[in-house]
Scaffold this active site. Structure first.
Site, PDB file in Angstrom:
ATOM      1  N   ARG A   1      39.665  42.363  31.508  1.00 25.74           N
ATOM      2  CA  ARG A   1      39.810  42.579  30.066  1.00 25.74           C
ATOM      3  C   ARG A   1      40.289  41.332  29.334  1.00 25.74           C
ATOM      4  O   ARG A   1      40.176  41.241  28.108  1.00 25.74           O
ATOM      5  CB  ARG A   1      40.721  43.777  29.770  1.00 25.74           C
ATOM      6  CG  ARG A   1      42.181  43.538  30.034  1.00 25.74           C
ATOM      7  CD  ARG A   1      43.055  44.687  29.515  1.00 25.74           C
ATOM      8  NE  ARG A   1      44.455  44.354  29.716  1.00 25.74           N
ATOM      9  CZ  ARG A   1      45.098  44.446  30.885  1.00 25.74           C
ATOM     10  NH1 ARG A   1      44.468  44.913  31.953  1.00 25.74           N
ATOM     11  NH2 ARG A   1      46.358  44.076  30.997  1.00 25.74           N
TER      12      ARG A   1
ATOM     13  N   CYS B   1      63.052  36.537  40.984  1.00 24.35           N
ATOM     14  CA  CYS B   1      63.803  35.766  39.994  1.00 24.35           C
ATOM     15  C   CYS B   1      65.304  35.832  40.231  1.00 24.35           C
ATOM     16  O   CYS B   1      66.024  34.855  39.992  1.00 24.35           O
ATOM     17  CB  CYS B   1      63.466  36.245  38.590  1.00 24.35           C
ATOM     18  SG  CYS B   1      63.583  38.023  38.358  1.00 24.35           S
TER      19      CYS B   1
ATOM     20  N   GLN C   1      71.152  40.928  34.534  1.00 24.43           N
ATOM     21  CA  GLN C   1      69.735  40.593  34.524  1.00 24.43           C
ATOM     22  C   GLN C   1      69.081  40.850  33.172  1.00 24.43           C
ATOM     23  O   GLN C   1      69.277  41.902  32.560  1.00 24.43           O
ATOM     24  CB  GLN C   1      69.012  41.398  35.607  1.00 24.43           C
ATOM     25  CG  GLN C   1      69.367  40.924  37.002  1.00 24.43           C
ATOM     26  CD  GLN C   1      68.783  41.797  38.090  1.00 24.43           C
ATOM     27  OE1 GLN C   1      69.542  42.379  38.865  1.00 24.43           O
ATOM     28  NE2 GLN C   1      67.476  41.903  38.150  1.00 24.43           N
TER      29      GLN C   1
ATOM     30  N   ARG D   1      71.350  45.587  34.731  1.00 25.85           N
ATOM     31  CA  ARG D   1      70.537  45.113  33.607  1.00 25.85           C
ATOM     32  C   ARG D   1      71.419  44.963  32.377  1.00 25.85           C
ATOM     33  O   ARG D   1      72.254  45.845  32.101  1.00 25.85           O
ATOM     34  CB  ARG D   1      69.442  46.139  33.306  1.00 25.85           C
ATOM     35  CG  ARG D   1      68.517  45.745  32.160  1.00 25.85           C
ATOM     36  CD  ARG D   1      67.451  44.783  32.582  1.00 25.85           C
ATOM     37  NE  ARG D   1      66.666  45.313  33.678  1.00 25.85           N
ATOM     38  CZ  ARG D   1      65.971  44.560  34.534  1.00 25.85           C
ATOM     39  NH1 ARG D   1      65.960  43.250  34.414  1.00 25.85           N
ATOM     40  NH2 ARG D   1      65.288  45.126  35.516  1.00 25.85           N
TER      41      ARG D   1
ATOM     42  N   HIS E   1      68.788  35.124  33.652  1.00 25.54           N
ATOM     43  CA  HIS E   1      69.663  35.948  34.484  1.00 25.54           C
ATOM     44  C   HIS E   1      70.992  35.223  34.688  1.00 25.54           C
ATOM     45  O   HIS E   1      71.039  33.996  34.747  1.00 25.54           O
ATOM     46  CB  HIS E   1      69.045  36.157  35.869  1.00 25.54           C
ATOM     47  CG  HIS E   1      67.903  37.112  35.915  1.00 25.54           C
ATOM     48  ND1 HIS E   1      67.503  37.883  34.851  1.00 25.54           N
ATOM     49  CD2 HIS E   1      67.060  37.433  36.942  1.00 25.54           C
ATOM     50  CE1 HIS E   1      66.468  38.630  35.216  1.00 25.54           C
ATOM     51  NE2 HIS E   1      66.180  38.372  36.469  1.00 25.54           N
TER      52      HIS E   1
END
Lengths: 358, 358
Positions: free
Chosen positions: A49, A139, A166, A257, A264
């Site tokens: 796409r 990460c 994070q 989070r 981070h």
């Protein structure tokens, strides 16, 4: 294309960026445009796409092609940042076609026959790649491992206790849009001051997160593993062990989070083989490649995501010796999860491969 | 006042709330209005500029008086939530006038002749108060210590490694207003995505914090101590040791401010004398007074500040045994820094004193 550029690129390896239109792919094209140019052709590949879109890399517009065997034909090194199921199918196919694949999915990181490489820490590992695949760490691992690798080389690491802060861009564009949407709901309101009000305001709009992230912190990233652990937590342990070459290193992790867009942060309690000094630790961190020591609390200097976003290094501050253990250090580590945490390390691995073919 | 209420209160101790108009004082009046009423008169005291204001407590309007010796005359128990310098002067004066002072400043917490009390953990300590002063621990300590006290009673604590996620209301109304102002700047913008943009947008508007807190986390709370430690970090260690009666407990701490209005969170790595099981730990936490176990990640259940704000208990989730150490547990602990973290514990101490005069 200027003739001089064309001829300078002759004979250089062909690079493919597979997943060129994603959040990490976008940063990767910026990074490839700014680093020393060691590449011949750079091919941009994405899902069907996105085929036909044009993206800028090295100052040129390049048309995105769909992921097919034809698109991979003649590629020397392929950087993959795609969903796990796409990586599982296509990384081996690209390798079978002759490319060295540098993959940023979860699929291959812990495979015994796939090296997991951080160029500042274990560059030698890139040479042994029996499947033609090199894995890029997650990460969270990358946000701390360069600094820890430098300290380990001097002091010998014995134990880690890590807590994470994070950023939402780890969950891609959906993560960032979710935080932005929630922030526009809470700005100028009294939300966040009575139980459940944030949850009611956000409704079903938690996006890729299990709870509201605006004005909140959420102690969950990843998927549920055995005994209440999240995949992010066990993986941070397993990847750190593999990269550092310490297969039995005790690593305790809780992942959280926070409402930060990008970069981070982690607190690290690191115990070493014998007594350490802050002076020596600071000397190591100040001179380690890829690390910036930013640590002068008297002058208000310690890294925060707002300082670190958009930069390449691992930033380290709050360096202290544990009050009750002369063999342990406390650190606050901060790094851009899209750059060193993903795109930059992938590009660095590709450069290692290009400089030293197996 | 109804005659029945008046007569029921006859003979009960007189309580003074000193600092009644502040952020903690406001919560304290709500708490006193909702808990079992053991008080005779409740007197509201504040700085001279607040004198004459009327505040509601127990459904009645009470006029605030300025802090003077006359205002303290006849007071049995005085709850102090005032700046350190005011506490240093006035807590001893109130004690000299015959009141038992429950003080929430930093001044007396580590004094050897002042008990530091958490009613669920060391209620006995309240009886030995040679100076007539009982200290209330800081909010960060109180956000975790009830859960840790319960686990210590069963398992015997040997070491703590703690990282904090601290709310802005710890810095009072100025902290909350600073976050609100910064949030209104960032909502709907691309701020937080390039280095320094948040700092430029916020300008001098960092309020009581050294860096922007919206879209950021800041690894600094408190004031600078020796060797790079913050006062919040060393105090969390010292207060935990004093409350738990473990003067040599190793405690490693890194304190971090997060963009949350109210409710502190902490990750805790707790090592015990011998092997622990998650089942036993959960049983202890599920039955400990003042603790709520909220820990079912498969159902999306773990505490967050948004769940916990406005509630009294210490909430505990993410209970896991350390992957590499059968004697250690990982926890995520969350509590309202204005309630159990300040006002509620003060009220509980006052009730202990009232129930068991020395």
């Amino acid at each position: 294309m200027a003739e001089t550029v064309r001829s300078a690129r002759a004979g250089r390896p062909t690079l493919a960026v597979v997943g060129a239109t994603g959040a990490v792919g976008t940063v990767l094209l910026q990074i490839l445009s700014h680093r020393a140019d060691v590449w011949g052709e750079i091919r941009l590949i994405a899902s069907p796409r996105s085929a036909g879109r044009k993206l800028a890399v090295r100052g040129e517009e390049v048309e995105v092609t769909a992921l097919t065997e034809e698109a991979l034909d003649g590629v020397d090194i392929a950087l993959f940042d795609v969903p796990d199921e796409v990586a599982a199918e296509w990384a081996p196919r690209a390798a079978a076609l002759g490319a060295v694949v540098v993959d940023n999915s979860r699929v291959f990181r812990m495979a015994a026959d796939v090296p997991l490489v951080v160029p500042e820490v274990n560059p030698h590992a890139v040479r042994t790649r029996p499947r033609g695949i090199v894995a890029n760490p997650r990460c969270t691992t990358l946000s701390m491992i360069v600094a820890l690798g430098a300290l380990h080389a001097e002091f010998g690491l014995r134990e880690l206790v890590v807590s994470s802060y994070q950023a939402v861009s780890e969950a891609g564009r959906a993560g960032v849009e979710t935080l932005r949407r929630q922030l526009s709901l809470v700005a100028g309101t009294e939300l966040g001051t009575s139980p459940g009000d944030l949850r009611r305001a956000v409704g079903d709009g938690t996006g890729p997160f299990p709870e509201p992230v605006a004005l909140n912190v959420v102690p969950w990233t990843g998927t549920l593993q055995d005994d209440g652990w999240s995949s992010e937590e066990t993986a941070l342990r397993d990847e750190s062990r593999k990269i550092l070459g310490l297969p039995r290193l005790p690593v305790a992790v809780t992942c959280v989070r926070v409402p930060v867009v990008t970069a981070h942060a982690l607190t690290v309690h690191a115990r070493f083989e014998s007594e350490v000094t802050v002076d020596k630790a600071r000397e190591i961190l100040a001179t380690a490649p890829g690390v910036v020591l930013f640590d002068n609390p008297a002058a208000g200097e310690f890294p925060t995501p707002a300082d670190v976003v958009g930069t390449d290094p691992t930033w380290v501050g709050r360096v202290r010796r544990a009050l009750d253990d002369p063999t342990a250090l406390e650190l606050f580590v901060c790094g851009d999860n899209l750059r060193k945490g993903a795109a930059l390390n992938t590009a660095q691995i590709a450069e290692l491969v290009a400089a030293a073919p197996s």
